[in-house]
Design a protein around this motif. Structure first.
Motif, PDB file in Angstrom:
ATOM      1  N   ALA A  75       0.370  21.899  11.336  1.00  0.00           N
ATOM      2  CA  ALA A  75      -0.446  20.735  10.974  1.00  0.00           C
ATOM      3  C   ALA A  75      -0.621  20.650   9.470  1.00  0.00           C
ATOM      4  O   ALA A  75      -0.532  19.565   8.875  1.00  0.00           O
ATOM      5  CB  ALA A  75      -1.807  20.815  11.673  1.00  0.00           C
ATOM      6  N   ASP A  76      -0.864  21.800   8.831  1.00  0.00           N
ATOM      7  CA  ASP A  76      -0.999  21.827   7.368  1.00  0.00           C
ATOM      8  C   ASP A  76       0.298  21.388   6.700  1.00  0.00           C
ATOM      9  O   ASP A  76       0.286  20.645   5.711  1.00  0.00           O
ATOM     10  CB  ASP A  76      -1.386  23.230   6.893  1.00  0.00           C
ATOM     11  N   ARG A  79       0.701  17.565   6.949  1.00  0.00           N
ATOM     12  CA  ARG A  79      -0.124  16.868   5.960  1.00  0.00           C
ATOM     13  C   ARG A  79       0.493  16.979   4.569  1.00  0.00           C
ATOM     14  O   ARG A  79       0.522  16.015   3.792  1.00  0.00           O
ATOM     15  CB  ARG A  79      -1.539  17.443   5.952  1.00  0.00           C
ATOM     16  N   VAL A  82       3.562  14.753   4.115  1.00  0.00           N
ATOM     17  CA  VAL A  82       3.180  13.368   3.906  1.00  0.00           C
ATOM     18  C   VAL A  82       2.737  13.149   2.461  1.00  0.00           C
ATOM     19  O   VAL A  82       3.090  12.146   1.824  1.00  0.00           O
ATOM     20  CB  VAL A  82       2.058  12.965   4.888  1.00  0.00           C
ATOM     21  N   ALA A  83       1.963  14.103   1.932  1.00  0.00           N
ATOM     22  CA  ALA A  83       1.516  13.992   0.546  1.00  0.00           C
ATOM     23  C   ALA A  83       2.695  14.033  -0.417  1.00  0.00           C
ATOM     24  O   ALA A  83       2.740  13.291  -1.399  1.00  0.00           O
ATOM     25  CB  ALA A  83       0.529  15.118   0.226  1.00  0.00           C
ATOM     26  N   ARG A  90      -0.102  18.968  -2.187  1.00  0.00           N
ATOM     27  CA  ARG A  90      -1.437  19.424  -1.798  1.00  0.00           C
ATOM     28  C   ARG A  90      -1.286  20.455  -0.683  1.00  0.00           C
ATOM     29  O   ARG A  90      -0.188  20.764  -0.250  1.00  0.00           O
ATOM     30  CB  ARG A  90      -2.313  18.261  -1.347  1.00  0.00           C
ATOM     31  N   GLY A  91      -2.397  20.995  -0.241  1.00  0.00           N
ATOM     32  CA  GLY A  91      -2.367  22.007   0.804  1.00  0.00           C
ATOM     33  C   GLY A  91      -2.910  23.333   0.303  1.00  0.00           C
ATOM     34  O   GLY A  91      -3.770  23.384  -0.587  1.00  0.00           O
TER      35      GLY A  91
END
Length: 292
Positions: A75-76, A79, A82-83, A90-91
Motif C-alpha cells: 500500500a505504501d 501511494r 502515484v506521487a 514521498r513515503g
C-alpha cells in the motif's frame, strides 16, 4: 479487513503492548483493541495471547504478521508510485548504518536528501552489520551501510562496495605503548577491548591476528565503538578502530600497524526498492561518482 487493522496488528506485535501500540498509532487504546478484536472475529482466530504481564503472538498471529507487513508495504509503495507519477517523492525511508561508517558522510547525505525530498519520512538505525543485513532482508530497513572483513560479502541482498581501509590500534594518552608504527605480534601481550564474538567488527581483527599467528586476550567485549573508546580512555586495554574513524577521538593515541586488519564498507538494499529508496541510492551514486 482494513489497512488500519493491519497497522494495529503490526504495532502490537512490535511493541508487545496494546498501550504503547495505541500511542504509536495515535489512537486511544479502546479503539485499537476493538479493531483488532473485529479482525480476529473475521479471521476466526486469535492473533494475540493477552495476560496481565505481556502480550505475544499466537501461532495464527505469527502466520498472519508477515502477510500483514507485505500488505502495508504494498500500500505504501502504491501511494509512493502515484506521487512519483505526479513528480513528487514521498513515503518512508529506513536507513541503517554501522556507527563507524566513513566511506560516506552520512549526516551530510541525509541532510541533502531531506532538502531534495522533504515529503519523505526518514528513520535511521545504528546497529552491527549482521543485524542490519537481517533487517534489510526482512524489509524493515531499506538501505544500510555495513563494515565487513575483506573476504565477506553480504548475502541475500543487493550490494555495492564503497571502499576499504585499514584499522589502527588506539590506546589511552598515558599508555606505555608509544605512538607510531607497530605490528600485531608486538601487541600480543596487551589486553584488548573489542566487539563481541560473532560481530563483523570483531571478525576483522580476529582474522588478522590469526593470519599473523598471534593469540590475544579480549577481556572486554562491547557492542559499540563509543563504549570501546570509553574503556580505552581508562587504560583498560587496546582498541581497534578504522583509521578514518579514529581521528574523531583526539585524546587517544593512535598506533598504525604494518600488518593491519582491514575492512570493506558496503551499501546494501533489497530487491524491491521503493521510490524513496531508489532516490536515496541515486543520490549516493551521484555523490560517490563525484567524490571519486
Amino acid at each position: 479487513m482494513e489497512l488500519q487493522q493491519l497497522r494495529y496488528v503490526v504495532a502490537v506485535a512490535e511493541t508487545s503492548n496494546f498501550t504503547r501500540a495505541a500511542e504509536h498509532c495515535r489512537v486511544v487504546q479502546s479503539a485499537l483493541s476493538h479493531q483488532i478484536a473485529a479482525l480476529e472475529r473475521e479471521l476466526g482466530a486469535r492473533l494475540f495471547e493477552r495476560t496481565s504481564r505481556r502480550v505475544r503472538l499466537t501461532p495464527a498471529g505469527e502466520a498472519f504478521l508477515p502477510a500483514a507487513r507485505e500488505c502495508l508495504e504494498a500500500a505504501d509503495r502504491a501511494r509512493a508510485e502515484v506521487a512519483v507519477a505526479g513528480g513528487e517523492i514521498r513515503g518512508r525511508l529506513a536507513v541503517g548504518a554501522v556507527p563507524t561508517v566513513t566511506a560516506v558522510d552520512l549526516p551530510v547525505v541525509l541532510r541533502d536528501y531531506c532538502l531534495r525530498h522533504p515529503r519523505v519520512r526518514i528513520t535511521l538505525t545504528s546497529a552491527g552489520s549482521g543485524e542490519l543485513a537481517d533487517r534489510v532482508r526482512q524489509g524493515g530497513v531499506d538501505v544500510a551501510f555495513l563494515g565487513l572483513p575483506p573476504r565477506a560479502e553480504p548475502k541475500g541482498v543487493r550490494s555495492r562496495r564503497l571502499g576499504g581501509g585499514e584499522l589502527v590500534a588506539v590506546v589511552a594518552a598515558d599508555h606505555h605503548l608509544t605512538e607510531g608504527e607497530a605490528d600485531l605480534r608486538s601487541l600480543a601481550d596487551e589486553p584488548f577491548v573489542d566487539f563481541r564474538t560473532g560481530h563483523a567488527g570483531r571478525a576483522q581483527s580476529d582474522e588478522a591476528f590469526a593470519a599473523a599467528g598471534v593469540r590475544r586476550e579480549v577481556p572486554f567485549e562491547v557492542s559499540s565503538a563509543e563504549f570501546m573508546v570509553d574503556l580505552v580512555r581508562q587504560g583498560l586495554g587496546v582498541g581497534m578502530l578504522p583509521a578514518a574513524y579514529a581521528p574523531r577521538f583526539p585524546d587517544l593515541r593512535v598506533i598504525r600497524l604494518r600488518d593491519a586488519p582491514t575492512r570493506v564498507e558496503h551499501l546494501i538494499w533489497g530487491d524491491r526498492s521503493s521510490p524513496a529508496a531508489t532516490a536515496f541510492l541515486e543520490l549516493l551514486r551521484a555523490d560517490h561518482t563525484e567524490s571519486g
